[in-house]
Every structure is written in structure tokens, then in C-alpha cells.
Design an enzyme around this catalytic site. Structure first.
Site, PDB file in Angstrom:
ATOM      1  N   LYS A 216      96.762 -74.654 -62.208  1.00 17.36           N
ATOM      2  CA  LYS A 216      95.656 -73.684 -62.175  1.00 17.36           C
ATOM      3  C   LYS A 216      95.900 -72.633 -63.247  1.00 17.36           C
ATOM      4  CE  LYS A 216      93.318 -70.428 -59.068  1.00 17.36           C
ATOM      5  NZ  LYS A 216      93.282 -69.878 -57.677  1.00 17.36           N
TER       6      LYS A 216
ATOM      7  N   ALA B 272      86.463 -76.075 -61.793  1.00 18.44           N
ATOM      8  CA  ALA B 272      86.403 -74.769 -62.443  1.00 18.44           C
ATOM      9  C   ALA B 272      85.817 -73.755 -61.472  1.00 18.44           C
ATOM     10  CB  ALA B 272      85.561 -74.830 -63.715  1.00 18.44           C
TER      11      ALA B 272
ATOM     12  N   ASP C  99      88.653 -65.858 -48.528  1.00 18.68           N
ATOM     13  CA  ASP C  99      87.661 -66.477 -49.414  1.00 18.68           C
ATOM     14  C   ASP C  99      87.496 -67.965 -49.105  1.00 18.68           C
ATOM     15  OD1 ASP C  99      85.767 -66.397 -51.400  1.00 18.68           O
ATOM     16  OD2 ASP C  99      87.185 -66.681 -53.046  1.00 18.68           O
TER      17      ASP C  99
ATOM     18  N   SER D 151      85.255 -69.212 -60.821  1.00 20.50           N
ATOM     19  CA  SER D 151      84.849 -68.041 -61.604  1.00 20.50           C
ATOM     20  C   SER D 151      86.009 -67.424 -62.363  1.00 20.50           C
ATOM     21  CB  SER D 151      84.239 -66.991 -60.671  1.00 20.50           C
ATOM     22  OG  SER D 151      85.150 -66.665 -59.625  1.00 20.50           O
ATOM     23  N   LEU D 152      87.217 -67.490 -61.798  1.00 22.15           N
ATOM     24  CA  LEU D 152      88.363 -66.850 -62.430  1.00 22.15           C
ATOM     25  C   LEU D 152      89.340 -67.824 -63.068  1.00 22.15           C
ATOM     26  CD1 LEU D 152      89.232 -64.168 -59.691  1.00 22.15           C
ATOM     27  CD2 LEU D 152      87.632 -63.991 -61.607  1.00 22.15           C
ATOM     28  N   ALA D 153      89.256 -69.104 -62.718  1.00 21.22           N
ATOM     29  CA  ALA D 153      90.265 -70.047 -63.193  1.00 21.22           C
ATOM     30  C   ALA D 153      89.707 -71.465 -63.179  1.00 21.22           C
ATOM     31  CB  ALA D 153      91.514 -69.971 -62.310  1.00 21.22           C
TER      32      ALA D 153
ATOM     33  N   VAL E 208      91.310 -75.829 -62.918  1.00 20.65           N
ATOM     34  CA  VAL E 208      92.464 -76.628 -62.507  1.00 20.65           C
ATOM     35  C   VAL E 208      92.506 -77.924 -63.311  1.00 20.65           C
ATOM     36  CG1 VAL E 208      93.584 -77.816 -60.584  1.00 20.65           C
ATOM     37  CG2 VAL E 208      92.356 -75.661 -60.187  1.00 20.65           C
TER      38      VAL E 208
END
Length: 591
Positions: free
Chosen positions: A235, A214, A368, A216-218, A220
């Protein structure tokens, strides 16, 4: 008008009973001092007033007005984030957490700085400010964790900005790298149906209810495609992000603009501006799919680099289905050692991959590369190279570096590695528009080293005393100059800075024996290649390569490039020999 809007909105949404004036204890609305007074909840203990002398009442009124602006602005957005009472209440909670913590931190810093100015003992002054940093960082961490989503993403970004923020802030935010929200399986099923028009089980024969990871935005999930039986990683974006994205971005922007009002010298609005640009792209997984495909095609031309980009089967805006490519974290040193994976070779491979992204002609730059986005696994089938694969995930945040910037950036690094101050000044100005007065600060920021080291021998290992010097310099006012400078440099440079910081952090976590020397030798080779290609382009513009003067220029450029290549090969041979005897690699310079 602000007073009446603020009071009526709160009275309407909270039934006129949720807030009281701390001065007279009456309920709002109260037009004579509804904005100027601080507020408390009837059931809570919101700060009644800031502990400032009467002579400083003006800043206190300013804080209250800013709180009113935040509350009024956020309340005005509630219709866009939800029509039901629950959604409205949750939006008020999110706003309240941010606004109250912001005010507490501002007050804490103002009070601490006032006390600090009255002290003579430097050590006591330093400890007082460090304690304030820690208190405010802990308060902020709690808000980021409770609000989740975009706020977690922001905290992760801040945790990597050790060139800008005090260590009390960056170390406090480190848990956010692994502590991310998990959306329920039911909400994922509902979102899948809404976005694809199909039930989850129409496409998948198996789908793990619990995510394997997991962010911050998604998150899997592992799954199996019903038609082909292929194992895939799915995802999915956190469904709640769509509801709160606009509000959270407004709160983030408001936070940085408020900090700028109270502390004009610490202008971090450029950070919220960058998030406003990059976040919508990161939230569109179709952009991520395109980035992944492009990166895979680019590195397919360089098979000696053991980089694996998972194949994308298909993508919607909030869902992306990829081939399942698994591995372990890079900082799992026990796993590396157990599988016979050389940490020094992993470090060198990381350097080659990300230098290729920065300096490669037409290469996409992954911005990132934190520890959760790179995995490693053994691959003993490779011949004559690395015995491992590096799997790169999360291709949402990418940038393309313009050719002119890439070439100036290469020359700047060559000047830094040569310790040539005059050339540093020239190319720092070309890269970031930074003048002579600020170029030492920029050089320290981009290298993460003290300028005395940058201007002499940057390849020497960093000592603890150097980190202490950097930290002390930030405390003593250098931070103000750094913040102001970063607000003026191009946004692409900020992302390159971020990428440098994250890859440097990854490299340090590997605890290699070779030190930074090999990293800089690899960097030098890519910089020289970039300069060599530029020289060839200049020669071609003059005419044919067969024209004698052009041929001489081309030969001279080729010899310079070849010299660096041979030096790197000899250096890596020397490294292998030294490593056989267990020595740490240290080098005084590259010239």
C-alpha cells in the site's frame, strides 16, 4: 491592507493579466474596488454578479470579500506547496475550483430559498429545493473529482451521512466510493526510493505496475519479496498528497467556515475540525501498522469470529507492506450465493465484530468500515461456524472508547431497544450531553429511524414510508437542529455515528431475509455484557464477592445476563428454522 495584498499577489503570480474587474473591465490591481467587485477571467465567463436586487448588495460584497480572502490566503500558501510556476498554477486552479463552486452554490441556495419563501404550494417548494440540492451536489462532485486526494475522502465521508444530508447530496457522491485517482508507476518508484533509500527492485522481485485497488489516499500493488518469495500487498500513499495536503485542508476549513457565515444555522465546522485531527494520523502508515497489529492480537482471543487482519511486514510513513489477503466485496451477492455463503450469517458476523470493537474492554474501533475496506472469501475448513472469512483492510482511522462512555452507550441502547423514553433521556445526556429537547433527534440520528419507531419497536423492518418521513422532516427544518446538535456532541460520538452508518449500509446491501431483529438481539447481548461487567466492578468495590449481600447482587446480575444470552440462542434457533421455510424474520420487540 487586504485589498493591496490580494491585488499584488494576483498581479505578481499571474503577470497582472489574468483577472479583470467585471464592473469596469480594467485589469487588477485597482485599489478603489479591487475587493468589492466580482471578477471574470479574460478568457472565461466567471459570474459577473449575483442576481440579487440592489437592496441586497451588502451580502454580494460579503461574498466578494470572502472570495478575496480565499484567493489571498491560498496564494500566500503557494510557497509551501511548490516553488515552480507549474506548481503555483496548479495550486491556483485547485483554489479557484473550490472558491468559484462555493460562490455559485451559495448564490444558488440564497436565490432558491428567496423564491421558495414566496410560494404557497408545498410540493412546488419541495421540488424547487430538491432541484437546488441536486445542482449544487453535481457542481461539488466535479470539484471533488478534479482536485482528488483529500477531497475524494471528504466526499466519501459525506456520502455516508444520510442522517444529515439530503439524499440529492448523498446519492450524487456515491460514485466517489469507487472512483479514486491512480498514481503513476514512475511516481511510486521515485517515492519508494526517497522514503526507503532503496530502489524498488532491490527489495521486490516482482511488482505489478497496475494497482489492484485505489482509494482516496493510497493505492495497493501486488508484489513478491525477493528474499523470501512471499506474495505481498504493498500500500503506497499517492505521492501528490504530500504536496497538496496543507492547501487542501485550508480550503476545506475555509469552505465550511464560509458556509457558516452565510448560513449560520448550518454549522459544519465540526466536520472539518475532525478531518484536521484524523487526517494526519491516516496519512501516517506506521500508525496504521500499529492499529492493524493491535486489532489482530485482540481478535486472536476470539477465534470464533472469522476476522482476518493481514500481517504487516514493515511500514514507513507512506509505504506499508502486508501479507496478501484477497477476497471479494460484501455486496457481490452473486459471489456469495455461488459459494454457498449465507448472507444472514455474514450480517450477524459483521454485527458481532463491530459490537465487539465498540463494547469490548480495551478493543480498538475501526472507524471507516465502508464497502471497499472489507472483503469476503469462502473458507470451508472452519468447523462448527461460518464457512467464510471477513478480511478487514485500511486501519488508519481508529479510536478508543473510554470505559465510562462505553457503559453509558450500552445502557442507552438497552433503553432504546426497550422503548423506555425516560432512560433514553438519561443516557443520551450521559453519552452526548444532549438535553431532553434534542434527545429524540439524537436517537433518530444514531439509529437511522424515525423517533416514533425508536420509542415503540425499533426491531421492525424499515419501510419506504419511514424514509420519506425522515427526508421530509429534514427538509422542513429538522436538519438545522440536527446540524447544531452534532456540532456540540463529543467527537468520538461522531465517529461512532459514522461507523454505525457504514455498517448499517453494509448490512442493507446484503439484502438479508432476517430483517433488523437479529442485529438488535446481538447488540443487546453485547450491551448486557457491558452492564454485567460494570455491576461486577461495583460489587468488587464494596468488598468480597463472598459477602452474602454482594453474592446476592452478583447472582441477580448474572441471571439477568444469562436470560438475554438464552433468549438470543433460542431466537437464533428460531431464525434457522424459519429460514428453512424461506420466511423473512420480523420481530415486534425484544422485551
Amino acid at each position: 491592507m487586504l485589498k493591496s495584498t490580494f491585488s499584488s499577489l494576483f498581479a505578481k503570480r499571474l503577470g497582472g493579466a489574468g483577472w479583470t474587474c467585471a464592473r469596469c473591465r480594467n485589469r487588477l490591481p485597482r485599489p478603489d474596488h479591487a475587493v468589492a467587485a466580482p471578477f471574470t477571467r479574460q478568457y472565461g465567463s466567471f459570474p459577473r454578479s449575483f442576481p440579487q436586487p440592489k437592496a441586497k448588495a451588502r451580502p454580494r460584497r460579503r461574498t466578494a470579500i470572502l472570495l478575496a480572502t480565499a484567493g489571498g490566503g491560498a496564494t500566500a500558501m503557494l510557497l509551501s506547496v511548490g516553488d515552480d510556476i507549474k506548481g503555483t498554477y496548479e495550486a491556483m486552479e485547485r483554489t479557484g475550483r473550490v472558491a468559484s463552486t462555493l460562490i455559485l452554490c451559495i448564490n444558488d441556495y440564497r436565490t432558491t430559498l428567496n423564491q421558495r419563501d414566496k410560494l404557497d404550494d408545498p410540493q412546488v417548494r419541495e421540488e424547487l429545493l430538491k432541484a437546488c440540492h441536486k445542482r449544487c451536489a453535481v457542481r461539488t462532485l466535479k470539484v471533488l473529482e478534479k482536485n482528488g486526494g483529500i477531497f475524494i475522502k471528504l466526499g466519501q465521508h459525506l456520502s455516508a451521512m444520510n442522517y444529515l444530508l439530503p439524499p440529492e447530496w448523498t446519492t450524487t457522491f456515491i460514485p466517489l466510493q469507487d472512483k479514486c485517482p491512480v498514481s503513476s508507476f514512475e511516481s511510486i518508484q521515485e517515492m519508494f526510493k526517497k522514503d526507503t533509500g532503496q530502489e524498488l527492485w532491490d527489495y521486490f522481485s516482482e511488482f505489478s505496475p497496475e494497482p489492484i485497488g485505489a482509494a482516496s489516499l493510497a493505492q495497493v500493488h501486488l508484489a513478491t519479496v525477493k528474499e523470501t518469495g512471499q506474495k505481498v500487498a504493498v500500500k503506497v500513499q499517492h505521492p501528490s498528497l504530500e504536496q497538496w495536503a496543507k492547501l487542501d485542508m485550508s480550503l476545506t476549513s475555509f469552505t465550511f467556515s464560509t458556509l457558516k457565515r452565510f448560513f449560520p444555522e448550518y454549522d459544519l465546522e465540526w466536520l472539518s475540525s475532525e478531518i484536521e485531527v484524523s487526517l494526519p494520523i491516516e496519512l501516517n502508515f506506521q500508525c496504521e501498522a500499529a492499529n492493524a497489529q493491535r486489532t489482530k492480537e485482540y481478535f486472536a482471543r476470539i477465534p470464533e469470529l472469522p476476522l482476518v487482519i493481514p500481517d504487516v511486514l514493515w511500514a514507513k510513513k507512506r509505504i506499508i507492506v502486508m501479507a496478501c489477503e484477497t477476497g471479494r466485496r460484501l455486496d457481490d451477492l452473486a459471489y456469495l450465493d455461488a459459494n454457498g455463503i449465507d448472507r444472514d450469517e455474514v450480517s450477524a458476523t459483521l454485527a458481532r465484530i463491530f459490537n465487539e470493537m465498540i463494547f469490548g474492554d480495551g478493543a480498538p474501533l475501526h472507524c471507516d468500515p465502508h464497502g471497499g475496506n472489507i472483503a469476503i472469501r469462502p473458507n470451508h475448513a472452519r468447523r462448527g461456524g461460518a464457512n467464510f472469512d471477513l478480511v478487514l483492510y485500511d486501519h488508519g482511522l481508529y479510536r478508543d472508547i473510554p470505559q465510562s462512555l462505553r457503559r453509558s452507550y450500552a445502557k442507552m441502547w438497552l433503553a432504546i431497544m426497550d422503548g423506555d423514553v425516560e432512560r433514553m433521556k438519561k443516557y443520551v445526556n450521559e453519552v452526548a450531553g444532549v438535553g431532553e429537547d434534542k434527545f429524540p433527534l439524537f436517537a433518530s440520528a444514531i439509529t437511522g429511524r424515525d423517533f416514533s419507531v425508536v420509542s415503540s419497536s425499533i426491531t421492525t423492518p424499515r419501510e419506504d414510508t419511514e424514509q420519506k418521513l425522515l427526508s421530509d422532516a429534514l427538509q422542513e427544518g429538522l436538519l438545522v437542529d440536527l446540524v447544531q446538535m452534532l456540532g456540540q456532541v463529543p467527537r468520538i460520538i461522531l465517529l461512532i455515528l459514522k461507523t454505525n452508518d457504514l455498517t448499517r449500509s453494509l448490512d442493507e446491501s446484503l439484502q438479508t431475509r432476517q430483517g433488523p431483529a437479529r442485529q438488535f438481539m446481538i447488540l443487546a447481548r453485547y450491551c448486557m455484557r457491558t452492564v454485567f461487567y460494570e455491576q461486577l466492578d461495583e460489587i468488587r468495590r464494596r468488598g468480597s464477592m463472598l459477602w452474602p449481600p454482594n453474592a446476592v447482587y452478583a447472582l441477580r446480575a448474572w441471571i439477568g445476563y444469562l436470560r438475554v444470552g438464552i433468549k438470543l440462542e433460542l431466537f437464533e434457533l428460531w431464525i434457522r428454522i424459519r429460514r428453512l421455510f424461506g420466511f423473512r424474520i420480523e420481530l415486534g420487540g425484544l422485551s
